[in-house]
Write a protein that holds these residues in place. Structure first.
Motif, PDB file in Angstrom:
ATOM      1  N   THR A   7       0.861  -1.183   0.000  1.00 47.07           N
ATOM      2  CA  THR A   7       0.000   0.000   0.000  1.00 47.07           C
ATOM      3  C   THR A   7       0.899   1.235   0.000  1.00 47.07           C
ATOM      4  O   THR A   7       2.112   1.138   0.214  1.00 47.07           O
ATOM      5  CB  THR A   7      -0.917   0.051   1.240  1.00 47.07           C
ATOM      6  OG1 THR A   7      -0.137   0.448   2.381  1.00 47.07           O
ATOM      7  CG2 THR A   7      -1.586  -1.277   1.507  1.00 47.07           C
ATOM      8  N   SER A   8       0.280   2.388  -0.191  1.00 42.95           N
ATOM      9  CA  SER A   8       1.046   3.634  -0.207  1.00 42.95           C
ATOM     10  C   SER A   8       1.556   4.025   1.169  1.00 42.95           C
ATOM     11  O   SER A   8       2.446   4.875   1.285  1.00 42.95           O
ATOM     12  CB  SER A   8       0.177   4.761  -0.760  1.00 42.95           C
ATOM     13  OG  SER A   8      -0.986   4.943   0.044  1.00 42.95           O
ATOM     14  N   SER A   9       1.025   3.401   2.212  1.00 43.21           N
ATOM     15  CA  SER A   9       1.388   3.797   3.580  1.00 43.21           C
ATOM     16  C   SER A   9       2.253   2.769   4.299  1.00 43.21           C
ATOM     17  O   SER A   9       2.538   2.921   5.486  1.00 43.21           O
ATOM     18  CB  SER A   9       0.112   4.033   4.401  1.00 43.21           C
ATOM     19  OG  SER A   9      -0.683   2.862   4.422  1.00 43.21           O
ATOM     20  N   THR A  10       2.682   1.710   3.606  1.00 46.06           N
ATOM     21  CA  THR A  10       3.526   0.697   4.229  1.00 46.06           C
ATOM     22  C   THR A  10       4.838   0.570   3.469  1.00 46.06           C
ATOM     23  O   THR A  10       4.910   0.887   2.274  1.00 46.06           O
ATOM     24  CB  THR A  10       2.837  -0.688   4.241  1.00 46.06           C
ATOM     25  OG1 THR A  10       2.607  -1.106   2.888  1.00 46.06           O
ATOM     26  CG2 THR A  10       1.527  -0.641   4.983  1.00 46.06           C
ATOM     27  N   SER A 118      -2.232  -3.232   8.256  1.00 46.73           N
ATOM     28  CA  SER A 118      -3.518  -3.452   7.595  1.00 46.73           C
ATOM     29  C   SER A 118      -4.401  -4.324   8.470  1.00 46.73           C
ATOM     30  O   SER A 118      -3.932  -5.219   9.167  1.00 46.73           O
ATOM     31  CB  SER A 118      -3.339  -4.095   6.204  1.00 46.73           C
ATOM     32  OG  SER A 118      -2.525  -5.242   6.257  1.00 46.73           O
ATOM     33  N   LYS A 144      -8.413   4.231  10.489  1.00 43.02           N
ATOM     34  CA  LYS A 144      -7.267   4.673   9.699  1.00 43.02           C
ATOM     35  C   LYS A 144      -6.952   6.143   9.993  1.00 43.02           C
ATOM     36  O   LYS A 144      -5.788   6.520  10.171  1.00 43.02           O
ATOM     37  CB  LYS A 144      -7.540   4.468   8.208  1.00 43.02           C
ATOM     38  CG  LYS A 144      -6.399   4.896   7.315  1.00 43.02           C
ATOM     39  CD  LYS A 144      -6.718   4.662   5.843  1.00 43.02           C
ATOM     40  CE  LYS A 144      -5.582   5.174   4.954  1.00 43.02           C
ATOM     41  NZ  LYS A 144      -5.868   4.983   3.515  1.00 43.02           N
ATOM     42  N   ALA A 151      -4.110   0.726   6.650  1.00 39.24           N
ATOM     43  CA  ALA A 151      -4.919   0.372   5.479  1.00 39.24           C
ATOM     44  C   ALA A 151      -5.916  -0.697   5.897  1.00 39.24           C
ATOM     45  O   ALA A 151      -5.786  -1.303   6.967  1.00 39.24           O
ATOM     46  CB  ALA A 151      -4.025  -0.127   4.340  1.00 39.24           C
ATOM     47  N   SER A 171     -10.970   0.017   0.047  1.00 39.48           N
ATOM     48  CA  SER A 171      -9.987  -1.007   0.413  1.00 39.48           C
ATOM     49  C   SER A 171      -8.684  -0.829  -0.356  1.00 39.48           C
ATOM     50  O   SER A 171      -8.685  -0.581  -1.568  1.00 39.48           O
ATOM     51  CB  SER A 171     -10.551  -2.402   0.141  1.00 39.48           C
ATOM     52  OG  SER A 171     -11.633  -2.683   1.002  1.00 39.48           O
ATOM     53  N   GLU A 172      -7.584  -0.999   0.367  1.00 38.30           N
ATOM     54  CA  GLU A 172      -6.253  -0.928  -0.243  1.00 38.30           C
ATOM     55  C   GLU A 172      -5.527  -2.260  -0.193  1.00 38.30           C
ATOM     56  O   GLU A 172      -4.454  -2.403  -0.794  1.00 38.30           O
ATOM     57  CB  GLU A 172      -5.406   0.115   0.475  1.00 38.30           C
ATOM     58  CG  GLU A 172      -5.922   1.533   0.357  1.00 38.30           C
ATOM     59  CD  GLU A 172      -5.087   2.491   1.176  1.00 38.30           C
ATOM     60  OE1 GLU A 172      -4.004   2.876   0.690  1.00 38.30           O
ATOM     61  OE2 GLU A 172      -5.502   2.829   2.308  1.00 38.30           O
ATOM     62  N   VAL A 173      -6.098  -3.234   0.516  1.00 31.60           N
ATOM     63  CA  VAL A 173      -5.463  -4.543   0.668  1.00 31.60           C
ATOM     64  C   VAL A 173      -6.511  -5.629   0.473  1.00 31.60           C
ATOM     65  O   VAL A 173      -7.600  -5.557   1.054  1.00 31.60           O
ATOM     66  CB  VAL A 173      -4.829  -4.708   2.068  1.00 31.60           C
ATOM     67  CG1 VAL A 173      -4.251  -6.112   2.230  1.00 31.60           C
ATOM     68  CG2 VAL A 173      -3.748  -3.673   2.290  1.00 31.60           C
ATOM     69  N   VAL A 197      -4.473  -1.359  -5.280  1.00 30.81           N
ATOM     70  CA  VAL A 197      -4.844  -2.296  -4.222  1.00 30.81           C
ATOM     71  C   VAL A 197      -3.779  -3.386  -4.131  1.00 30.81           C
ATOM     72  O   VAL A 197      -3.508  -4.087  -5.105  1.00 30.81           O
ATOM     73  CB  VAL A 197      -6.218  -2.931  -4.494  1.00 30.81           C
ATOM     74  CG1 VAL A 197      -6.551  -3.977  -3.427  1.00 30.81           C
ATOM     75  CG2 VAL A 197      -7.301  -1.860  -4.548  1.00 30.81           C
ATOM     76  N   GLY A 198      -3.148  -3.519  -2.961  1.00 24.18           N
ATOM     77  CA  GLY A 198      -2.119  -4.535  -2.780  1.00 24.18           C
ATOM     78  C   GLY A 198      -2.726  -5.909  -2.586  1.00 24.18           C
ATOM     79  O   GLY A 198      -3.704  -6.073  -1.845  1.00 24.18           O
TER      80      GLY A 198
END
Length: 313
Positions: A7-10, A118, A144, A151, A171-173, A197-198
Motif C-alpha cells: 500500500t502507499s502507507s507501508t 492493515s 485509519k 490500510a 480497500s487498499e489490501v 490495491v495490494g
C-alpha cells in the motif's frame, strides 16, 4: 529477497510473507513450542521476510501474542503486520461492525504495537463487502484516520468478492485465494493494479497439493477431510499432469510459488510454514523467476483442463 509495494502507507513487503497460524497454540497444525515459534519468526526476519499475516483466532490469540513477542525490540517501521477481524480470540465468530474497534484493541495488545499496517475482514459474509450497504468500512476509515491502522480491506476467495470490494469500498489490501489450480481471481488483478490495491496471495500451494507431497493414496483428517475420494483422485491426476508440463525442470512447489509471483499485481505470497525446514524450502523457491512462456502454459492448463472441473476448495 524481492520487495514490492503493498500500500502507499507501508514499506515494500517481501515476496514471501510469513503466515502465522502455525505459531498459535492448538492451531490445527503440528504444535510449535513457544521457543520454536519465536525461532521461526527470527529465521524469517534474518532471511529478509518483513511481512507477517496473523489473526485473533489463530491459536485463540496466541499467534498474535507470540508474533508480538518475537517482534519486540524491532524497528516497527521495518515490519509490516496484517491482522484480521471476524473470528475472535475467544473462538467465536462476530462480524458486527460495532465489534471491529474492540477486536482491534485486543489485537494491538497482543501484538504489543499501537497500530497495524492493515486490518482486513476475515472471509466475511458477502453482504458485508459492499461499503454502500455496510457500516464496516466507515469504521475502518475512522480507525485509519486515528492512526490505529494504515490500510484496510478483506480476505476473500472469489473474483466476484474482489470486484464488489474494489467497486464499493476504499480497500487498499485484499488477501485472495489464488494458485495454479484456482486462477479465477486473476480476472480482478488488472483492476487491483489500476486502483493501487495490494494483493496478498493465500493458499498458493493449494493446501499442500502443490507442494508435491500428496497423491492418489493420500488420506486426510481435520480440515483436509473435506475432500471426498473423488476429489482426491481428481486432484492427484491434475498434479501428475502438472508434473508432465513442468518436465522435471521445476519442482512443483517452486513452480507454484513462482507462478503466483509472476503477476505484477501480487505483492506477497503466504504459504504455510509449519516448521523451519519448510520456511527454508519456500525461501529457496522464490529465488527463481517463472519464464513468461511457462506462465502462459500454466494459464492454458487451467483454462483447458482444470477450470471445467470446478474444483472445490
Amino acid at each position: 529477497m524481492r520487495y514490492t509495494p503493498l500500500t502507499s502507507s507501508t514499506p515494500p513487503v517481501s515476496a514471501l510473507g510469513l503466515g502465522t497460524w502455525q505459531l498459535g497454540i492448538d492451531s490445527g497444525w503440528k504444535g510449535l513450542s513457544e521457543a520454536e515459534a519465536l525461532a521461526l519468526v527470527q529465521h524469517a526476519l534474518d532471511a529478509g521476510v518483513n511481512f507477517f499475516d496473523t489473526a485473533p483466532n489463530y491459536g485463540l490469540g496466541s499467534s498474535e501474542s507470540r508474533l508480538g513477542q518475537a517482534l519486540r525490540g524491532r524497528d516497527r517501521g521495518q515490519v509490516v503486520i496484517n491482522t484480521k477481524f471476524g473470528h475472535g480470540a475467544d473462538g467465536r465468530t462476530d462480524y458486527r461492525a460495532e465489534a471491529i474497534r474492540p477486536a482491534l484493541e485486543g489485537s494491538l495488545r497482543r501484538l504489543q504495537t499501537d497500530y497495524v499496517d492493515s486490518l482486513i475482514l476475515h472471509n466475511p459474509p458477502a453482504e458485508y463487502l459492499d461499503g454502500q450497504k455496510s457500516a464496516h468500512f466507515d469504521i475502518l476509515a475512522q480507525l485509519k484516520a486515528e492512526g490505529k491502522i494504515r490500510a484496510y480491506g478483506a480476505s476473500v476467495d472469489t473474483y466476484a468478492e474482489m470486484k464488489v470490494l474494489m467497486d464499493h469500498t476504499g480497500s487498499e489490501v485484499i488477501e485472495t485465494f489464488f494458485n495454479i489450480l484456482h486462477q479465477d481471481t486473476a480476472r480482478a488483478f488488472a483492476q487491483a493494479q489500476a486502483q493501487g490495491v495490494g494483493l496478498i496471495v493465500k493458499i498458493p500451494l493449494d493446501s499442500g497439493w502443490l507442494s508435491g507431497k500428496y497423491d492418489a493414496h493420500s488420506r486426510f483428517t481435520g480440515i483436509r477431510a473435506r475432500w471426498s475420494e473423488a476429489d482426491i483422485q481428481i486432484r492427484a491426476g491434475l498434479v501428475d499432469r502438472l508434473r508432465q508440463i513442468l518436465d522435471d525442470t521445476w519442482p512443483i512447489s517452486q513452480a507454484a510459488l513462482a507462478f503466483c509471483l509472476a503477476y505484477e499485481a501480487v505483492a506477497t505470497v503466504i504459504p504455510g510454514n509449519t516448521h523451519l525446514s519448510q520456511l527454508q524450502h519456500n525461501l529457496k523457491s522464490i529465488e527463481r523467476p517463472l519464464p513468461a512462456a511457462l506462465r502462459r502454459r500454466l494459464e492454458q492448463f487451467y483454462q483447458e483442463e482444470v477450470r471445467p472441473l470446478a474444483l472445490p476448495w
